[in-house]
Scaffold this active site. Structure first.
Site, short mmCIF file in Angstrom:
data_model
loop_
_atom_site.label_atom_id
_atom_site.label_comp_id
_atom_site.label_asym_id
_atom_site.label_seq_id
_atom_site.Cartn_x
_atom_site.Cartn_y
_atom_site.Cartn_z
N ARG A 22 -2.80 -2.14 -3.08
CA ARG A 22 -3.93 -1.23 -2.92
C ARG A 22 -3.81 -0.16 -4.02
O ARG A 22 -2.78 0.51 -4.13
CB ARG A 22 -3.88 -0.55 -1.58
CG ARG A 22 -4.99 0.46 -1.44
CD ARG A 22 -4.81 1.32 -0.23
NE ARG A 22 -5.97 2.20 -0.08
CZ ARG A 22 -5.91 3.35 0.57
NH1 ARG A 22 -4.79 3.75 1.12
NH2 ARG A 22 -6.97 4.09 0.68
N ASN B 263 0.88 -1.16 0.00
CA ASN B 263 0.00 0.00 0.00
C ASN B 263 0.92 1.21 0.00
O ASN B 263 1.45 1.61 1.04
CB ASN B 263 -0.87 -0.05 1.26
CG ASN B 263 -1.81 1.14 1.38
OD1 ASN B 263 -1.69 2.11 0.64
ND2 ASN B 263 -2.72 1.05 2.33
N HIS C 237 -12.39 4.04 0.34
CA HIS C 237 -12.23 3.18 1.52
C HIS C 237 -12.93 1.83 1.34
O HIS C 237 -13.32 1.19 2.31
CB HIS C 237 -12.76 3.85 2.80
CG HIS C 237 -11.95 5.05 3.19
ND1 HIS C 237 -12.51 6.29 3.39
CD2 HIS C 237 -10.63 5.21 3.36
CE1 HIS C 237 -11.57 7.15 3.68
NE2 HIS C 237 -10.41 6.53 3.67
N ARG D 233 -7.89 17.23 4.27
CA ARG D 233 -8.81 17.52 3.16
C ARG D 233 -10.15 18.02 3.68
O ARG D 233 -10.58 17.63 4.76
CB ARG D 233 -9.01 16.26 2.32
CG ARG D 233 -7.79 15.92 1.49
CD ARG D 233 -7.91 14.58 0.84
NE ARG D 233 -7.60 13.51 1.75
CZ ARG D 233 -7.81 12.23 1.50
NH1 ARG D 233 -8.36 11.87 0.38
NH2 ARG D 233 -7.47 11.30 2.38
N GLU E 9 -7.23 -3.65 5.92
CA GLU E 9 -7.25 -3.61 4.45
C GLU E 9 -6.25 -4.62 3.86
O GLU E 9 -6.48 -5.17 2.79
CB GLU E 9 -6.92 -2.18 3.98
CG GLU E 9 -8.06 -1.23 4.29
CD GLU E 9 -7.63 0.20 4.57
OE1 GLU E 9 -6.64 0.40 5.31
OE2 GLU E 9 -8.27 1.12 4.05
#
Ligand code: ADP
Length: 384
Positions: free
Chosen positions: A91, A9, A179, A225, A363
């Site tokens: 990912r 990732n 996500h 963000r 993940e």
């Protein structure tokens, strides 16, 4: 030698990795993180065998993603010399409108995925840099891209579209949803732990450095963000402040969110410990947006059977969970204060109509399983 799966990732200046033994399911062997690539790199790793590794590295050891990967592989090779890497799972944040499943990586796919870089500038270029490094390092391994957008590809048109002229939709300007790897893991865990809830009206709130809630995906402020923004603000920034696209993207992606509002940090732990009113404002806005989205999602779902928290903040901050759930009796939520403080799996009271849960996300396991599936498929076809 025994077959293993490597998960990667790659972020802007970090490389998260996992090494898994490939059996019926995947079994974790080691996980780790190489941070501050290109600056003053630091490598942390933990093995299921008890190995703990934490060291600052020379800048050359991780000058870019390729050298960072070589450094990680060097560590894995020295710790686990008999583990042969047969598959690599990546990912990749953006899979565009067409991919609702993980796919094998080819040169053509890489070219296609590069087209989505403008839609996810904080992640996609770095994810793909990781893919290129791994293709060089493992030319013979099965390599698979696992998309954060894939989980949401089946969502209805009304969730997929902005109210812009249709041609922009056709050009890829859509509400993709992110996500997805985390939502896939958590919803899988939910069906294992509480199968009756899994088919019910469930809201999952992934609250990490990036934050979203499943269903309504662009509302929440995040670490740096801004989340939902009135488009008029963009026009003002261009017309009145004379900002160009690069300046606006720097503002919206790197200097906004919790960092921008607090003026201190994008890290929730720092904000919770701070005593300034700006830090409190940042937390209050974060909580307010989550509560708003929760109400909106419950309306879309026609009620609420379960609310699940995950991500660094969702899994660890009892304060944020408590503030999100406060006064939510109208939607059937009644929090158990003690269980919440203990980060227990179920944090609602026995009488609460809606179950509130904390399910740590993973993940890497989702990526490793996808790579294993693809590897098994390739081996089966080779044997036929
Ligand atoms: P990413 O989205 O980058 O994977 P994480 O899911 O690791 O990020 O979440 C990072 C966030 O979780 C940071 O804001 C961090 O401060 C927050 N966090 C981690 N532990 C705690 C804690 N005990 N209390 C409050 N916030 C926490």
């Amino acid at each position: 030698m025994s077959a293993h799966v490597l998960t990667l990732n790659a972020g802007s200046s970090s490389l998260k990795f996992g090494l898994f033994a490939a059996r019926e399911d995947v079994l974790v062997v080691a996980t780790g993180l190489l941070e501050r690539i290109g600056e003053s790199p630091r490598l942390k790793a933990e093995g299921a065998n008890g190995m703990v590794f934490e060291r600052h590295l020379s800048p050359e050891a991780a000058a870019d993603h390729a050298s960072a990967l070589q450094t990680v592989l060097g560590l894995l090779k020295s710790e686990f010399p008999d583990d042969d890497i047969s598959a690599v799972g990546h990912r990749v944040v953006h899979g565009g409108p067409n991919y609702s499943h993980p796919v094998a990586i080819t040169r053509n796919l890489l070219t296609e995925l590069e087209r989505f870089e403008p839609f996810a500038p904080l992640h996609q270029p770095h994810n793909l840099a990781g893919v290129r490094s791994a293709l060089q390092a493992f030319p013979d391994a099965v390599q698979v891209a696992c998309f954060d957008t894939a989980f949401h590809r089946q969502h209805p048109f009304v969730n997929d579209v902005f109210a812009l002229p249709r041609e922009y939709y056709d050009r890829g300007v859509r509400r993709y949803g992110f996500h997805g790897l985390s939502y896939e893991y958590v919803s899988g865990e939910l069906s294992r732990i509480a199968p009756h809830l899994h088919s019910g009206r469930v809201v999952i709130a992934h609250l990490g450095n990036g934050a979203s809630m499943c269903g309504l995906l662009d509302g929440l402020p995040m670490g740096t963000r801004c989340g939902q923004l009135d488009p008029g603000v963009l026009l003002y920034l261009m017309d009145q402040e004379g900002m160009d696209a690069a300046a606006i993207s720097d503002l919206l992606y790197k200097r906004s969110g919790l960092l921008g509002l607090s003026g201190i940090s994008n890290d929730m732990r720092t904000l919770e410990a701070a005593t300034t009113s700006e830090a409190e404002d940042a937390i209050a806005y974060f909580v307010f947006r989550i509560r708003r989205e929760l109400g909106a999602l419950a309306a879309v779902l026609g009620g609420l059977d379960a609310l699940v928290f995950c991500g660094g903040i969702g899994e660890n901050s009892h304060l944020i969970r408590e503030r999100v759930c406060e006064g939510m009796g109208w939607i059937g939520i009644e929090l158990d204060r003690i269980h919440n403080e203990e980060n227990a799996t179920v944090i609602s009271t026995d009488l609460s109509r809606a179950r509130v849960m904390v399910i740590p996300t993973d993940e890497e396991v989702v990526i490793a399983r996808a790579a294993l599936d693809l590897m098994v498929g390739v081996e089966r076809r080779a044997a036929e």
